[in-house]
Enzyme design. Structure first.
Site, mmCIF file in Angstrom:
data_model
loop_
_atom_site.group_PDB
_atom_site.id
_atom_site.type_symbol
_atom_site.label_atom_id
_atom_site.label_comp_id
_atom_site.label_asym_id
_atom_site.label_seq_id
_atom_site.Cartn_x
_atom_site.Cartn_y
_atom_site.Cartn_z
ATOM 1 N N HIS A 104 -39.036 21.783 9.333
ATOM 2 C CA HIS A 104 -38.349 20.665 8.663
ATOM 3 C C HIS A 104 -36.950 21.064 8.195
ATOM 4 O O HIS A 104 -36.485 20.621 7.144
ATOM 5 C CB HIS A 104 -39.158 20.159 7.461
ATOM 6 C CG HIS A 104 -40.498 19.578 7.815
ATOM 7 N ND1 HIS A 104 -40.706 18.235 8.002
ATOM 8 C CD2 HIS A 104 -41.706 20.173 8.031
ATOM 9 C CE1 HIS A 104 -41.987 18.030 8.291
ATOM 10 N NE2 HIS A 104 -42.610 19.189 8.334
ATOM 11 N N ASN A 193 -45.746 12.984 6.208
ATOM 12 C CA ASN A 193 -45.065 12.794 7.495
ATOM 13 C C ASN A 193 -45.084 11.316 7.858
ATOM 14 O O ASN A 193 -45.765 10.507 7.217
ATOM 15 C CB ASN A 193 -45.774 13.585 8.594
ATOM 16 C CG ASN A 193 -45.424 15.072 8.567
ATOM 17 O OD1 ASN A 193 -44.367 15.457 8.072
ATOM 18 N ND2 ASN A 193 -46.311 15.892 9.081
HETATM 19 FE FE1 HDD Z 1 -45.404 21.512 5.759
HETATM 20 C C1 HDD Z 1 -42.168 21.818 4.852
HETATM 21 C C2 HDD Z 1 -45.090 18.093 5.767
HETATM 22 C C3 HDD Z 1 -48.647 21.198 6.890
HETATM 23 C C4 HDD Z 1 -45.826 24.835 5.453
HETATM 24 N N1 HDD Z 1 -43.910 20.213 5.396
HETATM 25 C C5 HDD Z 1 -42.643 20.536 5.015
HETATM 26 C C6 HDD Z 1 -41.883 19.350 4.809
HETATM 27 C C7 HDD Z 1 -42.705 18.299 5.080
HETATM 28 C C8 HDD Z 1 -43.980 18.851 5.442
HETATM 29 C C9 HDD Z 1 -42.343 16.836 5.008
HETATM 30 C C10 HDD Z 1 -40.418 19.299 4.416
HETATM 31 C C11 HDD Z 1 -40.255 19.109 2.940
HETATM 32 C C12 HDD Z 1 -38.786 18.942 2.638
HETATM 33 O O1 HDD Z 1 -38.230 17.899 3.009
HETATM 34 O O2 HDD Z 1 -38.223 19.864 2.057
HETATM 35 N N2 HDD Z 1 -46.597 19.969 6.307
HETATM 36 C C13 HDD Z 1 -46.312 18.636 6.135
HETATM 37 C C14 HDD Z 1 -47.504 17.855 6.387
HETATM 38 C C15 HDD Z 1 -48.490 18.729 6.709
HETATM 39 C C16 HDD Z 1 -47.930 20.059 6.648
HETATM 40 C C17 HDD Z 1 -47.583 16.346 6.281
HETATM 41 C C18 HDD Z 1 -49.922 18.452 7.036
HETATM 42 C C19 HDD Z 1 -50.598 17.488 6.534
HETATM 43 N N3 HDD Z 1 -46.935 22.786 6.155
HETATM 44 C C20 HDD Z 1 -48.193 22.456 6.565
HETATM 45 C C21 HDD Z 1 -49.021 23.630 6.584
HETATM 46 C C22 HDD Z 1 -48.235 24.685 6.156
HETATM 47 C C23 HDD Z 1 -46.921 24.116 5.892
HETATM 48 C C24 HDD Z 1 -50.490 23.678 6.972
HETATM 49 C C25 HDD Z 1 -48.554 26.137 5.972
HETATM 50 C C26 HDD Z 1 -49.745 26.651 5.812
HETATM 51 N N4 HDD Z 1 -44.185 23.064 5.330
HETATM 52 C C27 HDD Z 1 -44.580 24.346 5.207
HETATM 53 C C28 HDD Z 1 -43.486 25.272 4.730
HETATM 54 C C29 HDD Z 1 -42.319 24.270 4.467
HETATM 55 C C30 HDD Z 1 -42.901 22.957 4.926
HETATM 56 C C31 HDD Z 1 -43.212 26.419 5.616
HETATM 57 C C32 HDD Z 1 -40.965 24.619 5.067
HETATM 58 C C33 HDD Z 1 -39.957 24.364 3.992
HETATM 59 C C34 HDD Z 1 -40.730 24.027 2.827
HETATM 60 O O3 HDD Z 1 -42.062 24.136 3.099
HETATM 61 O O4 HDD Z 1 -40.285 23.704 1.742
HETATM 62 O O5 HDD Z 1 -43.875 25.930 3.580
#
Ligand code: HDD
Length: 741
Positions: A104, A193
């Site tokens: 993202h 999402n």
């Molecule tokens: Fe995630 C970012 C949505 C599963 C690890 N995720 C991130 C963002 C969104 C989502 C919208 C951007 C937030 C922003 O605008 O700063 N992610 C989801 C959804 C998931 C999902 C809807 C499943 C239902 N994500 C998911 C899993 C993991 C992550 C299973 C790790 C185990 N996601 C992350 C992250 C991020 C992220 C790596 C990257 C930047 C952040 O968190 O802030 O930790």
């Protein structure tokens, strides 16, 4: 105002009785502060604004400086290391970036307001839902997932929809600083999402999913794309991904704008009442603009012509005071419903069809303020699914449980320390009272020298809150037990029935888009093993889908693998085929000619007729002139939602672009055939097109029949043309334009 003066004074910027209220940014600030709940955010954030009008340049420690040239020994001499002005400037530049989000990375955000539709204390103790009309400031960030920070907006992808509520939940500590004069605010983030399901069921697989989707390790190719072997190798080995994949291959992967997507919390959460009663809920953000998507060719063109396609739309809509809105809804279920619908409510690869559980609308979000600084607000916004408030609780969904760790960890990495919650965009607007201490970038000066609990030295403070005293946070009454094991729950096993439900529910044209997308993706694969595995998995969803994709990549049609086949459908699941709810912010290109002034004058007429619907008319001509907004050389069909050829401009549309020669004189002003290309592209991308008077010659030259749906012809800019264009925009895409197998 007092607050602003205090802070600007502190950081050494000249302050007066706020002499800065001029210019573009200031008008935005004024608009931000006009009366709704976002004014709270505004007043809070304004404490951190740095304004640079009519002041001297200073170093980071405040001394006025000149920095035009570096300090050298003699006119030609070497630069001196002692030049702290040079060193500080270069060093600050060298440190400007923080790690981009691991996923993202590419996104755009906006401030807004949430307004509750009622008192929902019968289902949750959450205070932001406690009264009709209650307003709560918000910040929302939309994103794509796979691309880097500089990738194109219109890459096919799942889209992030992360929302933060700055709520007034229960911290009643004594306010001790003017910077902290705000009533208690606590953040809740719904980090969702635009697709209601996810690729995997267990968070431990997230690094595998992302490594497979991101560019390959050696060449770092391809950028922001899944059309490569590793992605499809993973998808076909991990069939839990099929449901999300199908949504992404449909219109949801390439939305027309962030304003035209719905949002989903994905997981099942718990709502908890004051007396501890729980309900299970799925969160929905239902767009009040309606859903609209691009088609693939159009998205690809937009990626090159305007990589900022989505963020520009959001920013400009808000600047134009066309504020996008979404209703927050919940599907409410009972604890005993966990396995009632034939799947597990804690499995994030499943939707709850709305026929089974309708969505109850709780309130409305309006996005109405653009950030004033992208880095400070949007880039530093750090969301966490773990940010919840009293009245909302987690569930046992293993994906959610894993996320609760990952987001905190990733913010520590991005910020470089634990004080990221103190950044203005992340900061709860309350005095923080706890015994957490120190760390890089501590912004507070804690005065309690006895940072431990229990204590007598500080009269027991900070005291422990609980459900009745201090409105402390509480967890719902749930228990966990069981033998330790590493296993996928047997209730998670069927990952094919719901992708089939999705497939069954699409209109024929959108099914074709899915087939086309899958053909595009799989024909880019090098490995025939992966290709075969993909067809095997698709065949478990639908033999029709599998056969149509197989055919294009030279694999023989598979026999039906029908264990999970059914004929069920559900409504409102596709991105195409439903009318838009509003036309606000859509753009009509009027193709005119400077050699015929009356063709240009039609722009103003059309604009005044479409103004009340919020539609912008962009007048295009050979060169800039009075009432011409842009040139043919700077225009393409992807910029417009509908295209109208003006009466008198037909001379520019001579024959098809690859055979026609533009008229003399115009040739040097725009690429050969561009006006006709715009019209033809608009038509083949499914957009409404129209011609006024002799403008119909252009339709004829483009072999576009005026009998087709979404093609409008009129003698002048009158009621019938305007009605047609509006109706065409509401339909948005004319699906009969797309060939189907
Ligand atoms: Fe995630 C970012 C949505 C599963 C690890 N995720 C991130 C963002 C969104 C989502 C919208 C951007 C937030 C922003 O605008 O700063 N992610 C989801 C959804 C998931 C999902 C809807 C499943 C239902 N994500 C998911 C899993 C993991 C992550 C299973 C790790 C185990 N996601 C992350 C992250 C991020 C992220 C790596 C990257 C930047 C952040 O968190 O802030 O930790």
């Amino acid at each position: 105002m007092q607050l602003l003066a205090l802070v600007t004074g502190l950081v050494g910027v000249a302050n007066a009785a706020c002499p800065y209220m001029t210019g573009e940014v200031d008008s935005r600030i004024e608009r931000r502060a006009d009366g709704d709940a976002a004014a709270d955010t505004e007043e809070f954030l304004s404490a951190f604004y740095l304004k640079d009008q009519d002041v001297y340049l200073t170093s980071d420690v405040g001394g006025p400086i000149e920095d035009q040239n570096s300090l050298s020994a003699g006119e030609r001499g070497a630069t001196l290391l002692e030049d702290f002005i040079f060193r500080q400037k270069i060093q600050r530049f060298d440190h400007e970036r923080v790690p981009e989000r691991a996923v993202h990375a590419r996104g755009a955000g906006a401030h807004g307001t949430f307004t509750s539709y009622g008192d929902w204390s019968n289902i949750t103790a959450a205070s932001f839902l406690s009264a009709k009309g209650k307003q709560t400031p918000m910040f929302t960030r939309f994103s794509t997932v796979a691309g880097s920070r500089g990738s194109a907006d219109t890459a096919r992808d799942v889209h992030g929809f992360a929302t933060r509520f700055y709520t007034d939940e229960g911290n009643f500590g004594k306010v001790s600083s003017p910077l902290l004069k705000y009533r208690a605010n606590l953040c809740i983030d719904i980090v969702g999402n635009n697709i209601p399901v996810f690729f995997i069921q267990d968070a431990i697989l997230f690094p595998d999913l992302i490594h497979a989707v991101k560019p390959r390790g050696d060449s770092e190719i391809p950028q922001a794309a899944t059309a490569h072997d590793s992605a499809w190798d993973f998808f076909s080995q991990q069939p839990s991904s099929l449901h999300t994949l199908l949504w992404a291959m449909a219109g949801h992967g390439i939305p027309r704008s962030f304003r035209h997507v719905d949002g989903f919390g994905v997981h099942t959460f718990r709502l908890v009442t004051d007396d501890g009663k729980t309900k299970l809920v799925k969160f929905h953000w239902k767009g009040m603009q309606g859903k609209a998507s691009l088609v693939w060719e159009e998205a690809q063109q937009a990626a090159g012509k305007n990589p900022d396609f989505l963020r520009q739309d959001l920013f400009e809509s808000i600047e134009a005071e066309r504020y996008p809105e979404w209703e927050l809804g919940v599907q409410i279920m009972e604890e005993e419903d966990q396995l009632r619908f034939g799947f597990d409510l804690f499995d994030p690869t499943k939707i709850v069809p709305e026929e089974l559980v309708p969505v109850t609308k709780l309130g409305k979000m309006q996005l109405n303020r653009n950030p004033l600084n992208y880095f400070a607000e949007t880039e530093q916004a750090m969301f966490q699914p773990g940010h919840i408030v009293r009245g909302i609780d987690f569930t046992e969904d293993p994906l959610l449980q894993g996320r609760l760790f990952s987001y905190l960890d990733t913010q520590l990495n991005r910020h470089g320390g634990p004080n990221f919650e103190q950044l203005p965009i992340n900061r709860p607007r309350v005095p923080i009272h706890n015994n957490n201490r120190d760390g890089a970038g501590q912004m507070f000066i804690p005065l309690n020298k006895d940072a431990y609990s229990p204590n007598t030295q500080n009269a027991g403070s900070p005291k422990q809150a609980n459900q009745t005293t201090g409105k402390g946070f509480f967890t719902s009454d749930r228990s966990a037990s069981g033998k330790l094991q590493r296993t996928v729950s047997s209730t998670f096993e069927d990952v094919w029935s719901q992708p089939r439900l999705f497939w069954n529910s699409l209109v024929a044209a959108e099914k074709q888009f899915v087939v086309d997308a899958m053909r595009f993706e799989t024909s880019n694969l090098k490995s025939s093993i992966v290709q075969n595995n993909v067809i095997i998995q698709l065949n478990r969803i639908s033999n029709d889908l599998a056969t149509r994709v197989a055919e294009a990549i030279g694999i023989s049609a598979p026999s039906p693998d029908d264990s999970f086949y059914h004929d069920n459908t559900t409504a409102h699941i596709g991105a195409f085929g439903e009318k838009l709810k509003t036309l606000e912010g859509l753009k009509v290109g009027l193709l005119a000619s400077v050699s015929n002034k009356s063709s240009i004058a039609e722009g103003a007429k059309l604009q005044s007729a479409l103004k009340s619907a919020g539609v912008d008319v962009v007048v295009v001509a050979e060169r800039l002139d009075d009432n011409v907004n842009q040139t043919y050389s700077g225009s393409d069909a992807v910029q417009f939602d509908a295209v109208v050829v003006a009466n008198g401009a037909e001379g520019l549309f001579s024959g098809r672009s690859f055979t026609g020669k533009p008229s003399k004189g115009a040739a040097s002003l725009f690429p050969a055939g561009r006006p006709l290309d715009i019209l033809l592209d608009a038509f083949r991308f499914g957009k409404p097109v129209a011609a006024i008077g002799n403008g119909k010659v252009a339709l004829r030259n483009g072999q576009i029949s005026s009998e087709r749906d979404g093609v409008y012809v009129a003698d002048s800019v009158g009621d019938s043309l305007v009605k047609g264009v509006k109706e065409g925009l509401r339909t948005f895409k004319f699906l009969d334009r797309f060939a189907q197998d």
